[in-house]
Motif scaffolding. Structure first.
Motif, PDB file in Angstrom:
ATOM      1  N   ALA A 151      67.184  63.970 -21.149  1.00 18.08           N
ATOM      2  CA  ALA A 151      66.305  65.132 -21.029  1.00 18.08           C
ATOM      3  C   ALA A 151      65.704  65.228 -19.633  1.00 18.08           C
ATOM      4  O   ALA A 151      65.614  66.318 -19.054  1.00 18.08           O
ATOM      5  CB  ALA A 151      65.198  65.056 -22.081  1.00 18.08           C
ATOM      6  N   LEU A 152      65.297  64.078 -19.070  1.00 21.38           N
ATOM      7  CA  LEU A 152      64.716  64.080 -17.730  1.00 21.38           C
ATOM      8  C   LEU A 152      65.735  64.557 -16.701  1.00 21.38           C
ATOM      9  O   LEU A 152      65.411  65.350 -15.810  1.00 21.38           O
ATOM     10  CB  LEU A 152      64.227  62.673 -17.379  1.00 21.38           C
ATOM     11  N   GLY A 153      66.979  64.083 -16.837  1.00 16.87           N
ATOM     12  CA  GLY A 153      68.014  64.483 -15.891  1.00 16.87           C
ATOM     13  C   GLY A 153      68.306  65.971 -15.956  1.00 16.87           C
ATOM     14  O   GLY A 153      68.501  66.626 -14.919  1.00 16.87           O
ATOM     15  N   LEU A 154      68.318  66.516 -17.178  1.00 14.18           N
ATOM     16  CA  LEU A 154      68.585  67.939 -17.327  1.00 14.18           C
ATOM     17  C   LEU A 154      67.350  68.790 -17.040  1.00 14.18           C
ATOM     18  O   LEU A 154      67.393  70.018 -17.191  1.00 14.18           O
ATOM     19  CB  LEU A 154      69.128  68.225 -18.724  1.00 14.18           C
ATOM     20  N   LEU A 155      66.266  68.134 -16.638  1.00 18.55           N
ATOM     21  CA  LEU A 155      65.103  68.845 -16.120  1.00 18.55           C
ATOM     22  C   LEU A 155      65.093  68.802 -14.592  1.00 18.55           C
ATOM     23  O   LEU A 155      65.047  69.840 -13.929  1.00 18.55           O
ATOM     24  CB  LEU A 155      63.820  68.236 -16.676  1.00 18.55           C
ATOM     25  N   VAL A 156      65.157  67.590 -14.017  1.00 19.35           N
ATOM     26  CA  VAL A 156      64.989  67.480 -12.563  1.00 19.35           C
ATOM     27  C   VAL A 156      66.187  68.023 -11.795  1.00 19.35           C
ATOM     28  O   VAL A 156      66.017  68.688 -10.761  1.00 19.35           O
ATOM     29  CB  VAL A 156      64.678  66.018 -12.148  1.00 19.35           C
ATOM     30  N   ALA A 179      67.328  76.122 -20.307  1.00 15.22           N
ATOM     31  CA  ALA A 179      68.088  75.029 -20.909  1.00 15.22           C
ATOM     32  C   ALA A 179      67.408  73.696 -20.632  1.00 15.22           C
ATOM     33  O   ALA A 179      67.407  72.791 -21.478  1.00 15.22           O
ATOM     34  CB  ALA A 179      69.520  75.026 -20.371  1.00 15.22           C
ATOM     35  N   SER A 180      66.818  73.559 -19.446  1.00 14.58           N
ATOM     36  CA  SER A 180      66.100  72.324 -19.109  1.00 14.58           C
ATOM     37  C   SER A 180      64.894  72.114 -20.012  1.00 14.58           C
ATOM     38  O   SER A 180      64.569  70.981 -20.383  1.00 14.58           O
ATOM     39  CB  SER A 180      65.630  72.381 -17.647  1.00 14.58           C
ATOM     40  N   GLN A 213      65.586  62.900 -31.661  1.00 21.10           N
ATOM     41  CA  GLN A 213      65.650  64.354 -31.732  1.00 21.10           C
ATOM     42  C   GLN A 213      66.729  64.889 -30.794  1.00 21.10           C
ATOM     43  O   GLN A 213      66.491  65.807 -30.023  1.00 21.10           O
ATOM     44  CB  GLN A 213      64.290  64.948 -31.331  1.00 21.10           C
ATOM     45  N   PRO A 214      67.957  64.320 -30.794  1.00 20.34           N
ATOM     46  CA  PRO A 214      68.962  64.847 -29.892  1.00 20.34           C
ATOM     47  C   PRO A 214      69.435  66.218 -30.323  1.00 20.34           C
ATOM     48  O   PRO A 214      69.444  66.541 -31.498  1.00 20.34           O
ATOM     49  CB  PRO A 214      70.093  63.823 -29.984  1.00 20.34           C
ATOM     50  N   ALA A 215      69.816  67.018 -29.392  1.00 16.85           N
ATOM     51  CA  ALA A 215      70.404  68.322 -29.701  1.00 16.85           C
ATOM     52  C   ALA A 215      71.346  68.697 -28.589  1.00 16.85           C
ATOM     53  O   ALA A 215      71.228  68.208 -27.481  1.00 16.85           O
ATOM     54  CB  ALA A 215      69.299  69.375 -29.837  1.00 16.85           C
ATOM     55  N   ASP A 216      72.291  69.612 -28.889  1.00 16.41           N
ATOM     56  CA  ASP A 216      73.221  69.920 -27.822  1.00 16.41           C
ATOM     57  C   ASP A 216      72.660  70.851 -26.788  1.00 16.41           C
ATOM     58  O   ASP A 216      71.772  71.546 -26.828  1.00 16.41           O
ATOM     59  CB  ASP A 216      74.543  70.519 -28.309  1.00 16.41           C
TER      60      ASP A 216
END
Length: 272
Positions: free
Chosen positions: A155-160, A178-179, A269-272
Motif C-alpha cells: 500500500a505504501l509503495g502504491l502511494l508514494v 487508486a493510491s 484487508q488485501p484487495a486488487d
C-alpha cells in the motif's frame, strides 16, 4: 526447534529490538550514501531535498516494523522468533527502497541524470515483493510479521510511487485515487466496526495478488523514460481502473452485499 532460534543472553523480543535498531542504522547510512550520489549528479540542494523526503518516509517504515515485533511468529505457532529471517529482511529492504522513491517527490528528475532512478528503485522493490515470500517459504520462515509488513508496504509503495509520478507529470493526477483506495477501504471497515455494523470476511481470490503485481509493474514503467504519452494514459486507465473495480468488489463483499459470511480479520484487508 534448533538452537539457532534461541537468542544468546536475552529474550526473543530484546533480540528483535537489537536487530531492528541495527537495521535502522544500516538504512540511515545507506540513505546518506545515496544522497551523496544524488549530490554528485544534481547538486547539494537536490541532495538535501531528496534526503529530507526519504527520511520522512523511513520513519513509518521502521515504525511499522518496531510496533509489530511481537508478530514475528509462524502463522501456526505461538513462540516469538528472535530473528527476522531472510524473507522479512528483504521485505524491510523494500520499505527502505520505497523511502528512496519518495525522495524524488521534490526533485525535477525527469529528463535529467536522475531520470531512471525512481523507476529502478521502485522496480527493484516490486521485484523483491515477489522474491521475499518465496524465500520465506523456502526456508520455513513465514511469519505473521512478514505478512503484515508485506501488505503495508504494498500500500505504501502504491502511494508514494504514484505521488512521485504525478508530481513529475509522469502519471495523471486522477491516478492517485487508486493510491488512496486501500486506505479508504480500511478506514471504511473501521468506521463500520465503530458503528456496530457487520464486517464480513473477504472471499479468497487469486486475482488480487496478480493485479497488484501488474499495478506495480505499470507504475515502475510509467516512472521510466521508456513509457510516455498515450501509453501512460491507456495503462493508467486499464490498470488503475481494474484496481479500483477490485476494491469496489471487495467492499461489496465485506459489507455483505455479495453473500460473504464470517467476521473479517483486522490485519488482512488485501484487495486488487
Amino acid at each position: 526447534m534448533n538452537g539457532t532460534d534461541r537468542p544468546p543472553g536475552g529474550s526473543a523480543l530484546a533480540s528483535l529490538r537489537r536487530r531492528a535498531a541495527a537495521a535502522a542504522v544500516a538504512a540511515v547510512c545507506s540513505t546518506l550514501g545515496v544522497a551523496v550520489l544524488v549530490r554528485s549528479v544534481s547538486g547539494t540542494g537536490a541532495a538535501i531535498r531528496w534526503s529530507a523526503t526519504a527520511g520522512v518516509v523511513l520513519l513509518p517504515v521502521f515504525w511499522l516494523l518496531v510496533s509489530r515485533l511481537d508478530a514475528n511468529r509462524r502463522p501456526d505457532g505461538a513462540r516469538l522468533l528472535p530473528r527476522f529471517g531472510v524473507g522479512n529482511a528483504l521485505t524491510l529492504v523494500r520499505g527502505v527502497l520505497l523511502a528512496w522513491v519518495a525522495g524524488f517527490l521534490l526533485l525535477a528528475w525527469r529528463g535529467g541524470p536522475l531520470a531512471w532512478w525512481p523507476a529502478a528503485a521502485y522496480g527493484t522493490a516490486a521485484g523483491l515483493d515477489y522474491v521475499d515470500g518465496i524465500l520465506a517459504r523456502r526456508f520455513g520462515r513465514e511469519t505473521v510479521l512478514g505478512a503484515r509488513l508485506d501488505t503495508s508496504f504494498d500500500a505504501l509503495g502504491l502511494l508514494v510511487a504514484p505521488l512521485v509520478g504525478v508530481a513529475a507529470g509522469a502519471l495523471p493526477a486522477w491516478y492517485l485515487s487508486a493510491s488512496a483506495a486501500r486506505y479508504a477501504f480500511v478506514a471504511g471497515i473501521r468506521l463500520r466496526e465503530r458503528r456496530g455494523l457487520p464486517v464480513y470476511e473477504l472471499p479468497p481470490r487469486r486475482s488480487r495478488r496478480f493485479l497488484a503485481g501488474l499495478q506495480m509493474a505499470f507504475v515502475a514503467a510509467a516512472l521510466s523514460p521508456a513509457l510516455r504519452g498515450a501509453a501512460v494514459t491507456a495503462g493508467a486507465a486499464l490498470f488503475g481502473g481494474a484496481f479500483l473495480l477490485g476494491f469496489a468488489r471487495d467492499w461489496l463483499a465485506v459489507t455483505g452485499r455479495l453473500g460473504s459470511s464470517g467476521r473479517s480479520e483486522r490485519d488482512e484487508q488485501p484487495a486488487d
